[in-house]
Design an enzyme around this catalytic site. Structure first.
Site, PDB file in Angstrom:
ATOM      1  N   ASP A  54      -0.133  -0.409 -17.067  1.00  0.00           N
ATOM      2  CA  ASP A  54      -1.041   0.579 -16.491  1.00  0.00           C
ATOM      3  C   ASP A  54      -2.298   0.602 -17.356  1.00  0.00           C
ATOM      4  O   ASP A  54      -2.245   0.966 -18.534  1.00  0.00           O
ATOM      5  CB  ASP A  54      -0.382   1.952 -16.462  1.00  0.00           C
ATOM      6  CG  ASP A  54      -1.114   2.929 -15.552  1.00  0.00           C
ATOM      7  OD1 ASP A  54      -2.203   2.586 -15.061  1.00  0.00           O
ATOM      8  OD2 ASP A  54      -0.596   4.039 -15.325  1.00  0.00           O
TER       9      ASP A  54
ATOM     10  N   ASP B  14      -5.134  -1.377 -11.016  1.00  0.00           N
ATOM     11  CA  ASP B  14      -4.934  -1.249 -12.459  1.00  0.00           C
ATOM     12  C   ASP B  14      -3.474  -1.095 -12.869  1.00  0.00           C
ATOM     13  O   ASP B  14      -3.193  -0.702 -14.001  1.00  0.00           O
ATOM     14  CB  ASP B  14      -5.727  -0.051 -12.979  1.00  0.00           C
ATOM     15  CG  ASP B  14      -5.274   1.262 -12.352  1.00  0.00           C
ATOM     16  OD1 ASP B  14      -4.713   1.221 -11.238  1.00  0.00           O
ATOM     17  OD2 ASP B  14      -5.474   2.326 -12.955  1.00  0.00           O
ATOM     18  N   GLU B  15      -2.549  -1.434 -11.987  1.00  0.00           N
ATOM     19  CA  GLU B  15      -1.146  -1.152 -12.265  1.00  0.00           C
ATOM     20  C   GLU B  15      -0.267  -2.206 -11.614  1.00  0.00           C
ATOM     21  O   GLU B  15      -0.499  -2.598 -10.472  1.00  0.00           O
ATOM     22  CB  GLU B  15      -0.821   0.245 -11.721  1.00  0.00           C
ATOM     23  CG  GLU B  15       0.537   0.762 -12.051  1.00  0.00           C
ATOM     24  CD  GLU B  15       0.757   2.159 -11.473  1.00  0.00           C
ATOM     25  OE1 GLU B  15       1.849   2.688 -11.687  1.00  0.00           O
ATOM     26  OE2 GLU B  15      -0.146   2.698 -10.794  1.00  0.00           O
TER      27      GLU B  15
END
Length: 460
Positions: free
Chosen positions: A11, A105-106
């Site tokens: 993350d 983003d993960e």
């Protein structure tokens, strides 16, 4: 479930805000808030400096401004974020063929499938190397969680924030989960958490103590059994590689432009329902709802709203599409409308009771009720992670945070605009200190929209 902590969850830390701080030397170490800046805008991401004032994602932008009036408020630059995301996902795919992106983003990574980790020491070494590679390639930081299941790896990455690594050793899971709030488990949002609280269940250990029968009675057979299993740290979901399809969408072009606002709203609702039908037929769910509008003059607008988790609920998609339409001027007429869902996944991650509340609210509205009240507003704010308007194609707009280039002063970014003027700070990601500020007329022929620069100088 596997015996080694070989599932990794990455993350990125305050992704949008961190990218803006890295790109703009004058904002480093300062409070930065990224999101929709209009009256209905919400916070997409707040830097850690802004979070100290109580600003967080999904918060109405007006509230954020009251909490942190001196923060920098910027419109997202999705092109830059996507470019960085591609770099990060490329690093993950070097580790394993099984990479499951959840958003820009993960992502989850199955390290065992890539044969790069098989026990605690090898997994920890891979995680440390990944964090270093991300910093080297993008200039940003990411937090890494390592565990024997996806649920635990995600919990570990939350524990690791910011810029850390946490490994949950097999055999310690229940002791770690027991004292934590029920909200830490997937699918337990504000409404479900409140439902459990009224039953006297506040912690994960109390879920386990209540037993499966009690959970089934409270939440239903499927969801109750699933929540009980998670409380026991049981999660056998595999990491699923991203499929070829990136989105599902439908659109209609009209022979005669639509002018009536009521008709436009009805068409958007109909398209949302058709989109969900296709989504379910593909056995997928999606995280981002996109509205496309082509107006009478052929100008095309897109609006997007990203939810907290993937959904295939028609009520949720309809509501999101309706909210997006509120920010679009259709006065001159509409030639084309489209509704799409992207950020696809194989599962839903909605708050179970909040979803039911959405359906109930929709039914109430159809009977002529006016508004959803405070409870509906609270649910909407909890579910919506970002509401961002993409610029109109071909339109010259000076939006705070966006890139520009001046024939004399070079590359810079918009600090603000109004009253016929635009203020620009001229600096690049590679500068040591803040750049100089200049103000121009909005129609200055020497000032044009620019392109995002890489955060790490080429050749480094």
């Amino acid at each position: 479930m596997r015996t080694g902590p070989t599932i990794l969850h990455l993350d990125m830390d305050a992704f949008y805000a961190s990218a803006e701080q890295a790109a703009k030397p004058s904002l480093r170490g300062k409070a930065v808030v990224v999101g929709g800046l209009g009256p209905r805008g919400v916070v997409a991401t707040a830097s850690y400096e802004a979070r100290k004032f109580g600003v967080h994602s999904a918060m109405p932008m007006g509230q954020a401004r009251r909490l942190a009036p001196n923060a920098a408020y910027l419109v997202p630059r999705f092109r830059l974020y996507r470019e960085i995301s591609e770099q990060v996902m490329g690093l993950l795919r070097e580790l394993s063929p099984l990479v499951e992106p959840l958003s820009l983003d993960e992502a989850f990574v199955d390290l065992e499938a890539g044969e790069v980790a098989w026990d605690e020491s090898s997994a920890e070494a891979v995680g440390a190397r990944l964090r270093a590679d991300i910093r080297r390639v993008t200039g940003l930081t990411g937090s890494v969680g390592l565990a024997a299941s996806k649920m635990l790896a995600k919990i570990a990455s939350e524990e690791a924030k910011p810029d850390g690594l946490v490994l949950i050793r097999p055999g310690t899971e229940r002791a770690l989960l027991g004292p934590k709030s029920v909200r830490i488990l997937p699918g337990v949002g504000p409404a479900t958490g409140d439902h459990l609280r009224r039953a006297g269940i506040l912690t994960v250990a109390e879920i386990a103590e209540a037993g499966e029968d009690e959970l089934v009675r409270l939440l239903g057979k499927s969801h109750g059994a699933q929540l009980y299993a998670m409380a026991l740290a049981h999660d056998a979901r595999p990491v699923v590689a991203e499929r070829d399809s990136k989105s599902v969408s439908v659109e209609d072009t009209y022979d005669v432009d639509i002018h009536e606002r009521v008709r436009v709203r009805a068409e958007v609702q109909r398209l949302a329902d058709r989109c969900v039908e296709r989504l379910r037929a593909a056995e997928r769910s999606g995280r981002t709802v996109v509205l496309k509008v082509r107006r009478y003059d052929f100008s095309t607008l897109t609006r997007s709203e990203t939810l907290r988790g993937p959904t295939d609920d028609p009520g949720v998609v309809r509501e999101a599409a309706a909210r997006l339409l509120e920010s679009v001027d259709t006065t001159g007429g509409v030639r084309l409308l489209g509704v799409g869902v992207s950020g696809l996944a194989d599962y839903t991650q909605e708050d179970l009771f909040a979803q039911a509340a959405a359906q109930a609210a929709a039914a109430e509205e159809s009977r002529g009720a006016e508004g959803a009240g405070e409870e509906g507003e609270e649910r909407e704010r909890a579910e919506v992670a970002e509401v961002v308007a993409e610029p109109v194609v071909g339109e010259r707009r000076w939006m705070a945070g966006h890139d520009v280039r001046h024939a004399e002063f070079g590359a810079g970014w918009v600090q603000g605009s109004g009253l016929g003027r635009v203020t620009v700070r001229f600096e690049t990601p590679y500068a040591v200190g803040p750049g100089r500020v200049r103000t121009f007329l909005v129609d200055d022929p020497l000032l044009v929209p620019g392109e995002p620069l890489p955060l790490v100088e080429p050749g480094e």
